[in-house]
Motif scaffolding. Structure first.
Motif, PDB file in Angstrom:
ATOM      1  N   GLU A  29      46.070  32.619  32.700  1.00  9.11           N
ATOM      2  CA  GLU A  29      47.213  32.560  31.763  1.00  9.11           C
ATOM      3  C   GLU A  29      46.729  32.398  30.316  1.00  9.11           C
ATOM      4  OE1 GLU A  29      49.955  29.405  32.727  1.00  9.11           O
ATOM      5  OE2 GLU A  29      51.026  29.658  30.826  1.00  9.11           O
ATOM      6  N   GLY A  30      45.797  31.477  30.113  1.00  5.49           N
ATOM      7  CA  GLY A  30      45.261  31.254  28.766  1.00  5.49           C
ATOM      8  C   GLY A  30      44.427  32.435  28.304  1.00  5.49           C
ATOM      9  N   THR A  31      43.683  33.026  29.247  1.00  6.63           N
ATOM     10  CA  THR A  31      42.859  34.190  28.921  1.00  6.63           C
ATOM     11  C   THR A  31      43.741  35.321  28.404  1.00  6.63           C
ATOM     12  OG1 THR A  31      41.371  33.555  30.720  1.00  6.63           O
ATOM     13  CG2 THR A  31      41.147  35.802  29.887  1.00  6.63           C
ATOM     14  N   GLU A  32      44.836  35.531  29.109  1.00 12.78           N
ATOM     15  CA  GLU A  32      45.752  36.611  28.745  1.00 12.78           C
ATOM     16  C   GLU A  32      46.394  36.344  27.374  1.00 12.78           C
ATOM     17  OE1 GLU A  32      45.508  39.223  30.425  1.00 12.78           O
ATOM     18  OE2 GLU A  32      47.140  40.335  29.503  1.00 12.78           O
ATOM     19  N   LYS A  33      46.698  35.076  27.114  1.00 10.98           N
ATOM     20  CA  LYS A  33      47.283  34.748  25.793  1.00 10.98           C
ATOM     21  C   LYS A  33      46.309  35.129  24.679  1.00 10.98           C
ATOM     22  CE  LYS A  33      50.063  30.715  27.051  1.00 10.98           C
ATOM     23  NZ  LYS A  33      50.152  29.252  26.920  1.00 10.98           N
ATOM     24  N   LEU A  34      45.031  34.765  24.862  1.00 10.07           N
ATOM     25  CA  LEU A  34      44.043  35.072  23.818  1.00 10.07           C
ATOM     26  C   LEU A  34      43.824  36.574  23.687  1.00 10.07           C
ATOM     27  CD1 LEU A  34      41.255  32.357  23.884  1.00 10.07           C
ATOM     28  CD2 LEU A  34      43.360  32.422  22.606  1.00 10.07           C
ATOM     29  N   LYS A  35      43.844  37.270  24.833  1.00 10.22           N
ATOM     30  CA  LYS A  35      43.667  38.727  24.792  1.00 10.22           C
ATOM     31  C   LYS A  35      44.808  39.365  23.997  1.00 10.22           C
ATOM     32  CE  LYS A  35      41.521  42.455  25.770  1.00 10.22           C
ATOM     33  NZ  LYS A  35      40.164  42.693  25.256  1.00 10.22           N
ATOM     34  N   THR A  36      46.020  38.875  24.219  1.00  9.14           N
ATOM     35  CA  THR A  36      47.181  39.409  23.489  1.00  9.14           C
ATOM     36  C   THR A  36      47.047  39.112  21.997  1.00  9.14           C
ATOM     37  OG1 THR A  36      48.502  39.058  25.449  1.00  9.14           O
ATOM     38  CG2 THR A  36      49.728  39.327  23.400  1.00  9.14           C
ATOM     39  N   MET A  37      46.519  37.933  21.669  1.00 13.10           N
ATOM     40  CA  MET A  37      46.379  37.555  20.247  1.00 13.10           C
ATOM     41  C   MET A  37      45.305  38.385  19.551  1.00 13.10           C
ATOM     42  SD  MET A  37      46.164  33.459  20.087  1.00 13.10           S
ATOM     43  CE  MET A  37      47.153  32.414  21.059  1.00 13.10           C
ATOM     44  N   TYR A  38      44.152  38.592  20.243  1.00 12.33           N
ATOM     45  CA  TYR A  38      42.973  39.123  19.550  1.00 12.33           C
ATOM     46  C   TYR A  38      42.500  40.493  20.013  1.00 12.33           C
ATOM     47  CZ  TYR A  38      42.582  34.454  17.570  1.00 12.33           C
ATOM     48  OH  TYR A  38      42.829  33.293  16.897  1.00 12.33           O
ATOM     49  N   GLY A  39      43.092  41.055  21.051  1.00 13.36           N
ATOM     50  CA  GLY A  39      42.698  42.396  21.512  1.00 13.36           C
ATOM     51  C   GLY A  39      41.205  42.512  21.766  1.00 13.36           C
ATOM     52  N   ASP A  40      40.555  43.455  21.058  1.00  8.58           N
ATOM     53  CA  ASP A  40      39.125  43.700  21.282  1.00  8.58           C
ATOM     54  C   ASP A  40      38.252  42.520  20.852  1.00  8.58           C
ATOM     55  OD1 ASP A  40      39.711  46.159  22.253  1.00  8.58           O
ATOM     56  OD2 ASP A  40      39.161  47.257  20.427  1.00  8.58           O
ATOM     57  N   GLY A  41      38.823  41.583  20.121  1.00  9.49           N
ATOM     58  CA  GLY A  41      38.069  40.387  19.722  1.00  9.49           C
ATOM     59  C   GLY A  41      37.797  39.463  20.899  1.00  9.49           C
ATOM     60  N   VAL A  42      38.483  39.703  22.009  1.00  6.16           N
ATOM     61  CA  VAL A  42      38.291  38.892  23.219  1.00  6.16           C
ATOM     62  C   VAL A  42      37.707  39.765  24.319  1.00  6.16           C
ATOM     63  CG1 VAL A  42      39.551  37.740  25.105  1.00  6.16           C
ATOM     64  CG2 VAL A  42      40.037  37.140  22.737  1.00  6.16           C
ATOM     65  N   VAL A  43      36.614  39.264  24.929  1.00  6.82           N
ATOM     66  CA  VAL A  43      36.003  39.978  26.061  1.00  6.82           C
ATOM     67  C   VAL A  43      36.165  39.078  27.280  1.00  6.82           C
ATOM     68  CG1 VAL A  43      33.883  41.004  26.979  1.00  6.82           C
ATOM     69  CG2 VAL A  43      34.332  41.063  24.513  1.00  6.82           C
ATOM     70  N   ARG A  44      36.828  39.607  28.305  1.00  5.67           N
ATOM     71  CA  ARG A  44      37.111  38.796  29.498  1.00  5.67           C
ATOM     72  C   ARG A  44      36.044  39.034  30.563  1.00  5.67           C
ATOM     73  NH1 ARG A  44      43.120  41.072  30.044  1.00  5.67           N
ATOM     74  NH2 ARG A  44      41.925  42.925  29.455  1.00  5.67           N
ATOM     75  N   ILE A  45      35.396  37.954  30.960  1.00  7.78           N
ATOM     76  CA  ILE A  45      34.334  38.038  31.980  1.00  7.78           C
ATOM     77  C   ILE A  45      34.827  37.274  33.210  1.00  7.78           C
ATOM     78  CG2 ILE A  45      31.931  37.487  32.507  1.00  7.78           C
ATOM     79  CD1 ILE A  45      31.391  37.579  29.460  1.00  7.78           C
ATOM     80  N   PHE A  46      35.095  38.003  34.265  1.00  2.26           N
ATOM     81  CA  PHE A  46      35.646  37.398  35.480  1.00  2.26           C
ATOM     82  C   PHE A  46      34.496  37.083  36.435  1.00  2.26           C
ATOM     83  CE2 PHE A  46      37.801  37.261  39.551  1.00  2.26           C
ATOM     84  CZ  PHE A  46      39.057  36.729  39.268  1.00  2.26           C
ATOM     85  N   ILE A  47      34.323  35.813  36.750  1.00  3.57           N
ATOM     86  CA  ILE A  47      33.271  35.373  37.677  1.00  3.57           C
ATOM     87  C   ILE A  47      33.977  34.940  38.970  1.00  3.57           C
ATOM     88  CG2 ILE A  47      31.434  33.653  38.065  1.00  3.57           C
ATOM     89  CD1 ILE A  47      30.737  35.474  35.706  1.00  3.57           C
ATOM     90  N   TYR A  48      33.484  35.450  40.098  1.00  2.00           N
ATOM     91  CA  TYR A  48      34.176  35.081  41.338  1.00  2.00           C
ATOM     92  C   TYR A  48      33.203  34.876  42.491  1.00  2.00           C
ATOM     93  CZ  TYR A  48      33.666  40.040  42.663  1.00  2.00           C
ATOM     94  OH  TYR A  48      33.156  41.280  42.959  1.00  2.00           O
ATOM     95  N   ALA A  49      33.735  34.239  43.526  1.00  4.42           N
ATOM     96  CA  ALA A  49      33.012  34.073  44.793  1.00  4.42           C
ATOM     97  C   ALA A  49      34.100  34.034  45.858  1.00  4.42           C
ATOM     98  CB  ALA A  49      32.216  32.777  44.776  1.00  4.42           C
ATOM     99  N   ASN A  50      33.707  34.260  47.118  1.00  4.03           N
ATOM    100  CA  ASN A  50      34.770  34.267  48.139  1.00  4.03           C
ATOM    101  C   ASN A  50      35.290  32.841  48.385  1.00  4.03           C
ATOM    102  OD1 ASN A  50      33.188  33.013  50.178  1.00  4.03           O
ATOM    103  ND2 ASN A  50      32.261  34.986  50.691  1.00  4.03           N
ATOM    104  N   ARG A  51      36.413  32.783  49.075  1.00  3.31           N
ATOM    105  CA  ARG A  51      37.112  31.514  49.260  1.00  3.31           C
ATOM    106  C   ARG A  51      36.221  30.447  49.914  1.00  3.31           C
ATOM    107  NH1 ARG A  51      42.637  29.759  50.154  1.00  3.31           N
ATOM    108  NH2 ARG A  51      43.454  31.717  49.385  1.00  3.31           N
ATOM    109  N   ASP A  52      35.488  30.848  50.980  1.00  2.71           N
ATOM    110  CA  ASP A  52      34.633  29.867  51.674  1.00  2.71           C
ATOM    111  C   ASP A  52      33.542  29.335  50.745  1.00  2.71           C
ATOM    112  OD1 ASP A  52      36.087  30.143  53.939  1.00  2.71           O
ATOM    113  OD2 ASP A  52      34.682  31.500  54.950  1.00  2.71           O
ATOM    114  N   THR A  53      33.037  30.219  49.909  1.00  2.00           N
ATOM    115  CA  THR A  53      31.964  29.799  48.989  1.00  2.00           C
ATOM    116  C   THR A  53      32.494  28.808  47.953  1.00  2.00           C
ATOM    117  OG1 THR A  53      30.869  31.912  49.319  1.00  2.00           O
ATOM    118  CG2 THR A  53      30.205  30.665  47.375  1.00  2.00           C
ATOM    119  N   VAL A  54      33.670  29.079  47.400  1.00  3.18           N
ATOM    120  CA  VAL A  54      34.173  28.126  46.388  1.00  3.18           C
ATOM    121  C   VAL A  54      34.513  26.784  47.041  1.00  3.18           C
ATOM    122  CG1 VAL A  54      34.964  29.910  44.758  1.00  3.18           C
ATOM    123  CG2 VAL A  54      36.614  28.909  46.318  1.00  3.18           C
TER     124      VAL A  54
END
Ligand SMILES: Nc1ncnc2c1ncn2[C@@H]1O[C@H](COP(=O)(O)OP(=O)(O)OP(=O)(O)O)[C@@H](O)[C@H]1O
Ligand SMILES: Nc1nc2c(ncn2[C@@H]2O[C@H](COP(=O)(O)O)[C@@H](O)[C@H]2O)c(=O)[nH]1
Length: 196
Positions: A107-132
């Motif tokens: 939610e916060g990531t999306e707010k900043l993306k809307t505010m700054y466009g290309d000024g924000v680079v979103r890096i999604f880090i993930y792992a599967n459910r069992d790992t987290v």
């Protein structure tokens, strides 16, 4: 709202809690001239967290006061807990660095993306459910905290395809290397080849 100038960028690490976003972001930051900005939160510190290192832990009253003063660039409420990034902290971070990184929920990531466009680079880090789950148990998060985080897992994973970049975090040195290579592409460096 702070105006991003020139080559300034905000790299936002997002993804499921416990996937390793902060671990990767800290590893990557050691190789670049970039700084993070800590969030303010109304929750209590966990046994491995320190005020001023992991978060600024504040009372509900202080948080509300800051909100009333419009001190936050962005703020969210998650499961009754408040989180926010103070605008002045961003201003100060950009005084000495061109790159700032944050760890936020989608939610916060999306707010900043809307505010700054290309000024924000979103890096999604993930792992599967069992790992987290395993990683949170290993650091002795309470059952309540793990359950709270897991209740958001599917919704957060749905945000993966909206992000510019996504990395599955099995092996943190390898992922940190891949993210560093990505960040390198944003740097405006005049590299000269030198023979030794
Ligand atoms: N690749 C990895 N292999 C094993 N353990 C890892 C790996 N990456 C991170 N961890 C461990 O998993 C735990 C969660 O990592 P981290 O705090 O970076 O996650 P996060 O996504 O920022 O979540 P949170 O906001 O809940 O802290 C930490 O104890 C960290 O040391
Ligand atoms: N939008 C924002 N999200 C934030 C901020 N600070 C932290 N977070 C994210 O909230 C969840 C829950 O955090 P936890 O530490 O209580 O488990 C997690 O995804 C954080 O990254 C913020 O200022 N804004």
């Amino acid at each position: 709202m702070y105006n991003i100038k020139g080559k300034e960028k905000i790299f936002v690490y997002t993804g499921p809690d416990g996937s390793g976003r902060k671990t990767i972001s800290k590893m990557v930051a050691t190789a670049f001239d970039m700084e993070t900005v800590l969030s303010y939160t109304t929750r209590s510190p966990r046994h491995y967290e320190t005020d001023g290192e992991d978060y600024h832990f504040v009372t509900e009253e202080s948080f509300k006061q800051m909100q009333a003063q419009e001190a936050f660039l962005e703020s969210v409420e998650i499961d009754g807990i408040h989180y926010g990034i103070r605008e002045q902290d961003i201003v100060e971070a950009f005084q000495n660095h061109d790159y700032v990184y944050l760890t936020l929920n989608p939610e916060g990531t999306e707010k900043l993306k809307t505010m700054y466009g290309d000024g924000v680079v979103r890096i999604f880090i993930y792992a599967n459910r069992d790992t987290v789950i395993r990683r949170q148990k290993e650091r002795q998060d309470s059952e309540e905290v793990i359950a709270r985080h897991l209740s958001h897992y599917d919704e957060i994973m749905n945000y993966k395809n909206s992000c510019e970049h996504a990395f599955e975090n099995f092996d943190s040195p390898q992922v940190a290397y891949q993210v560093s290579e990505l960040i390198e592409t944003f740097l405006d460096r005049d590299l000269t080849v030198t023979d030794y």
